[in-house]
Write an enzyme that holds these catalytic residues in place. Structure first.
Site, mmCIF file in Angstrom:
data_model
loop_
_atom_site.group_PDB
_atom_site.id
_atom_site.type_symbol
_atom_site.label_atom_id
_atom_site.label_comp_id
_atom_site.label_asym_id
_atom_site.label_seq_id
_atom_site.Cartn_x
_atom_site.Cartn_y
_atom_site.Cartn_z
ATOM 1 N N GLY A 1 -0.850 -12.519 -3.631
ATOM 2 C CA GLY A 1 -2.294 -12.410 -3.401
ATOM 3 C C GLY A 1 -2.735 -13.312 -2.259
ATOM 4 N N HIS B 1 0.459 -39.765 -46.938
ATOM 5 C CA HIS B 1 1.613 -40.647 -47.055
ATOM 6 C C HIS B 1 2.777 -39.886 -47.661
ATOM 7 C CE1 HIS B 1 3.965 -44.254 -47.699
ATOM 8 N NE2 HIS B 1 4.193 -43.839 -48.941
ATOM 9 N N ASP C 1 -2.439 -26.974 -11.186
ATOM 10 C CA ASP C 1 -1.714 -27.904 -10.317
ATOM 11 C C ASP C 1 -2.201 -27.875 -8.877
ATOM 12 O OD1 ASP C 1 -0.140 -28.545 -12.461
ATOM 13 O OD2 ASP C 1 1.764 -28.015 -11.520
ATOM 14 N N LEU D 1 -0.349 -30.908 -15.301
ATOM 15 C CA LEU D 1 0.077 -30.618 -16.664
ATOM 16 C C LEU D 1 -0.408 -29.233 -17.054
ATOM 17 C CD1 LEU D 1 -0.841 -34.049 -18.302
ATOM 18 C CD2 LEU D 1 1.467 -33.150 -17.939
ATOM 19 N N VAL E 1 16.227 -44.140 -1.666
ATOM 20 C CA VAL E 1 17.302 -43.316 -1.078
ATOM 21 C C VAL E 1 17.024 -43.117 0.402
ATOM 22 C CG1 VAL E 1 18.400 -41.048 -1.134
ATOM 23 C CG2 VAL E 1 17.814 -42.203 -3.278
ATOM 24 N N GLU F 1 14.990 -45.105 -8.460
ATOM 25 C CA GLU F 1 13.524 -45.063 -8.345
ATOM 26 C C GLU F 1 13.089 -46.027 -7.241
ATOM 27 O OE1 GLU F 1 10.698 -43.422 -9.662
ATOM 28 O OE2 GLU F 1 9.865 -44.731 -8.121
ATOM 29 N N HIS G 1 -1.401 -27.962 -19.933
ATOM 30 C CA HIS G 1 -2.585 -27.868 -20.785
ATOM 31 C C HIS G 1 -3.855 -28.231 -20.022
ATOM 32 C CE1 HIS G 1 -0.262 -31.563 -21.425
ATOM 33 N NE2 HIS G 1 -1.421 -32.203 -21.433
HETATM 34 C C1 LIG Z 1 10.904 -29.306 -15.178
HETATM 35 C C2 LIG Z 1 9.425 -29.334 -15.479
HETATM 36 C C3 LIG Z 1 8.998 -29.668 -16.747
HETATM 37 C C4 LIG Z 1 7.642 -29.684 -17.043
HETATM 38 N N1 LIG Z 1 7.264 -30.011 -18.307
HETATM 39 C C5 LIG Z 1 5.968 -30.011 -18.632
HETATM 40 C C6 LIG Z 1 5.544 -30.311 -19.949
HETATM 41 O O1 LIG Z 1 6.361 -30.564 -20.831
HETATM 42 N N2 LIG Z 1 4.223 -30.274 -20.227
HETATM 43 C C7 LIG Z 1 3.292 -29.988 -19.269
HETATM 44 O O2 LIG Z 1 2.098 -29.982 -19.573
HETATM 45 N N3 LIG Z 1 3.653 -29.717 -18.006
HETATM 46 C C8 LIG Z 1 4.961 -29.710 -17.668
HETATM 47 N N4 LIG Z 1 5.336 -29.386 -16.397
HETATM 48 C C9 LIG Z 1 4.283 -29.080 -15.413
HETATM 49 C C10 LIG Z 1 3.748 -27.662 -15.623
HETATM 50 O O3 LIG Z 1 4.808 -26.751 -15.494
HETATM 51 C C11 LIG Z 1 2.668 -27.376 -14.607
HETATM 52 O O4 LIG Z 1 1.666 -28.372 -14.698
HETATM 53 C C12 LIG Z 1 2.015 -26.035 -14.877
HETATM 54 O O5 LIG Z 1 2.956 -24.998 -14.824
HETATM 55 C C13 LIG Z 1 0.899 -25.766 -13.856
HETATM 56 O O6 LIG Z 1 0.293 -24.556 -14.152
HETATM 57 P P1 LIG Z 1 -0.430 -23.697 -13.024
HETATM 58 O O7 LIG Z 1 -0.887 -22.469 -13.706
HETATM 59 O O8 LIG Z 1 -1.392 -24.525 -12.301
HETATM 60 O O9 LIG Z 1 0.716 -23.352 -11.947
HETATM 61 P P2 LIG Z 1 2.136 -22.693 -12.079
HETATM 62 O O10 LIG Z 1 2.670 -22.762 -13.454
HETATM 63 O O11 LIG Z 1 2.944 -23.279 -10.981
HETATM 64 O O12 LIG Z 1 1.878 -21.165 -11.794
HETATM 65 C C14 LIG Z 1 1.431 -20.707 -10.571
HETATM 66 C C15 LIG Z 1 1.775 -19.240 -10.472
HETATM 67 O O13 LIG Z 1 1.120 -18.709 -9.334
HETATM 68 C C16 LIG Z 1 2.003 -17.824 -8.681
HETATM 69 N N5 LIG Z 1 1.551 -17.716 -7.299
HETATM 70 C C17 LIG Z 1 1.436 -18.698 -6.374
HETATM 71 N N6 LIG Z 1 0.908 -18.229 -5.240
HETATM 72 C C18 LIG Z 1 0.682 -16.916 -5.450
HETATM 73 C C19 LIG Z 1 0.148 -15.886 -4.657
HETATM 74 N N7 LIG Z 1 -0.282 -16.117 -3.430
HETATM 75 N N8 LIG Z 1 0.073 -14.643 -5.185
HETATM 76 C C20 LIG Z 1 0.509 -14.390 -6.457
HETATM 77 N N9 LIG Z 1 1.013 -15.321 -7.246
HETATM 78 C C21 LIG Z 1 1.092 -16.575 -6.764
HETATM 79 C C22 LIG Z 1 3.356 -18.489 -8.842
HETATM 80 O O14 LIG Z 1 4.385 -17.531 -8.665
HETATM 81 C C23 LIG Z 1 3.259 -19.003 -10.259
HETATM 82 O O15 LIG Z 1 3.708 -18.069 -11.203
HETATM 83 C C24 LIG Z 1 6.687 -29.341 -16.063
HETATM 84 C C25 LIG Z 1 7.114 -28.976 -14.790
HETATM 85 C C26 LIG Z 1 8.463 -28.971 -14.497
HETATM 86 C C27 LIG Z 1 8.898 -28.565 -13.122
#
Ligand SMILES: Cc1cc2nc3c(=O)[nH]c(=O)nc-3n(C[C@H](O)[C@H](O)[C@H](O)COP(=O)(O)OP(=O)(O)OC[C@H]3O[C@@H](n4cnc5c(N)ncnc54)[C@H](O)[C@@H]3O)c2cc1C
EC number: 1.8.1.4
Length: 478
Positions: free
Chosen positions: A122, A451, A319, A326, A245, A211, A328
């Site tokens: 999109g 408890h 994000d 996160l 690093v 780190e 949620h």
């Molecule tokens: C290894 C790892 C572990 C994690 N563990 C946790 C956890 O335990 N708890 C937690 O809260 N968070 C966790 N996170 C973070 C969490 O995954 C993100 O905060 C969350 O997915 C963000 O949601 P979002 O909807 O903003 O974006 P995303 O989940 O990144 O989704 C964005 C979507 O938009 C799509 N997209 C992007 N641009 C376009 C476009 N132009 N057209 C169409 N589609 C598009 C992408 O393909 C993607 O599917 C973790 C992240 C990682 C990498």
């Protein structure tokens, strides 16, 4: 011009899919565009979280934790198991199945709620139009009354450690190892680095975490961070702070990492290296000229408290905007934005977003740490209760950790709750609810907890604020 929608959501991660479902529930005509394709070339919903984030990492954390329990801890409980074996391929297959179930579930929820799933990339055009370019390269443009951008984030790459197929990988690559690397390097002691480092450490890797910062988990309450480092160290994670690093070399299928620390230049060889130095907002090819949507200096889409961008009728969540990365948090923003578009007054409490590190024990917190609260000018009172004094923790053979309640000394209002211990990620919800309802520590202290439960540790920490914990000797008596 194709169909017109009330709302078009770009991105079907936990921000976008939740916004789309909520908007459809409220009676609006909704489409959600997603470009993610899985290994079989099929469009999948769920974004980073379901495909390569929260869910697959937790599947591996759960399996590896159970393996360690069976190998090291069962005997203490009187359960004798011999020759505990780990089948990494089976573990990965279960992870994949879990991911497939959940991503398929989102597609089913879209159908059930009448959300039109548009497959492809999109791009926001001026005038709230969205161009969708399908995987076949054909484009179609849709009009919308409102657009919600939820394009998420991608891992940050660093020049000294360029990703190298199968050897230097990002977090997604670290979820795909088919064998346990003997020597594993992790760059970055953040949440993701510690979780992934833990998975492979439990399965037998010698894990070194490099780190660059001198402090460990600076966002976490110092007392809890110190305990976390101690316990993870005991499990075998070699966490080196102040280790920056500077370069990597691939030699004979091994990764040689160069870094500097307080003693000078260092070098260490690994079989695999994970780069976990953070994530950056993803807006590549997302915004055509003239949309009015602006980015800040770090590349995040600029929004106000209600996720409205500089362009009227265009929102951004998750994000790709400020705030903790996160799942949620993005989902809550998604619901808020759908409600606002529907004409309701909605807002989010950014002070009560919980964070969890899914190590063993888990680390979880909400609100301010003691140090943060002091920096903000509060006179702080806190109560701490160790899991070693909890009957349930003893029964569970899980006595590591503590619960801590931080309050404003003048009003007793809870400013933060911090927990390290078994199921801390579940227990923290009590702190979130307490803070959401503006509770005082006394409110929690006057609440009846079942408890024997681990939750009683939170209760006792609240009682301890005034020196009234029952199951330990209080330091301050009143
Ligand atoms: C290894 C790892 C572990 C994690 N563990 C946790 C956890 O335990 N708890 C937690 O809260 N968070 C966790 N996170 C973070 C969490 O995954 C993100 O905060 C969350 O997915 C963000 O949601 P979002 O909807 O903003 O974006 P995303 O989940 O990144 O989704 C964005 C979507 O938009 C799509 N997209 C992007 N641009 C376009 C476009 N132009 N057209 C169409 N589609 C598009 C992408 O393909 C993607 O599917 C973790 C992240 C990682 C990498």
């Amino acid at each position: 011009m194709a169909d017109k929608f009330d709302v078009i959501v770009i991105g079907a991660g936990p921000g976008g899919y939740v916004a789309a479902i909520r908007a459809a529930q409220l009676g609006m005509k909704v489409a959600c565009v997603e470009k993610w394709v899985n290994k079989s070339g099929k469009t999948v919903h769920g974004g980073t979280c379901l495909n390569v984030g929260c869910i697959p990492s937790k599947a591996l954390l759960e399996t590896s934790h159970k393996y360690v329990e069976a190998r090291d801890d069962y005997s203490e409980l009187g359960i004798e198991v011999s020759d505990v074996q780990m089948d990494v391929k089976k573990m990965m297959a279960r992870k994949e199945k879990t991911v497939a179930n959940l991503t398929g579930g989102i597609s089913a929820l879209f159908k059930a709620n009448g959300v039109t799933a548009l497959e492809g990339t999109g791009k926001l055009l001026p005038g709230k139009k969205v161009e969708v370019t399908g995987h076949d390269g054909n484009s179609e443009t849709y009009e919308a009354e409102n657009v919600v951008i939820a394009s998420g984030s991608v891992p940050v790459e660093i020049p000294p450690a360029p990703l190298t197929e199968g050897l230097i990988v990002d977090s997604s690559g670290a979820l795909e190892f088919q064998d346990v690397p003997k020597r594993l390097g992790v760059i970055g002691a953040g949440v993701i680095g510690l979780e992934l480092g833990s998975v492979w450490n439990r399965l037998g890797s010698e894990v070194t975490v490099l780190e660059a910062m001198d402090s460990f988990l600076p966002v976490v309450d110092e007392q809890i961070a110190k305990e976390t480092k101690k316990l993870l160290g005991k499990q075998g994670l070699d966490i080196r702070l102040g280790a920056r690093v500077t370069g990597t070399d691939i030699k004979d299928n091994e990764v040689v990492v160069k870094y500097t620390d307080s003693s000078g230049e260092q070098e260490q060889t690994f079989d695999k290296l994970i780069v976990c130095v953070g994530r950056r907002p993803y807006t590549q090819n997302l915004l055509a000229d003239g949309t009015g949507v602006e980015l800040d200096e770090r590349g995040f889409i600029q929004v106000d408290d209600t996720c409205q961008t500089n362009a009227p009728g265009v929102f951004a969540i998750g994000d790709v905007v400020r705030g903790p990365m996160l799942a949620h948090k993005g989902s809550e923003e998604g619901m808020m934005v759908a409600d606002i578009i529907h004409g309701e007054k909605a807002q989010m409490n950014y002070d009560a977003i919980p964070s969890v590190i899914y190590t063993a024990p888990e680390v979880a917190w909400v609100g301010m740490s003691e140090q943060q609260a002091k920096k903000e000018g509060f006179e702080v009172k806190s109560g701490v209760f160790p899991f070693s004094a909890s009957g349930r923790a003893m029964a569970n053979n899980a006595t590591e950790g503590m619960a801590k309640v931080v309050t404003d000394a003048s009003t007793d209002r809870i400013l933060g709750v911090h927990i390290i211990g078994q199921h801390a990620g579940e227990l923290i919800a009590q702190g979130v609810i307490a803070m959401e309802f503006g509770s005082s520590a006394e409110d929690l202290a006057l609440t009846c907890f079942a408890h024997p439960t681990l939750s009683e540790a939170v209760h006792e920490a609240a009682l301890a604020v005034e020196g009234h914990a029952i199951h330990m000797a209080n330091r301050k008596k009143r």
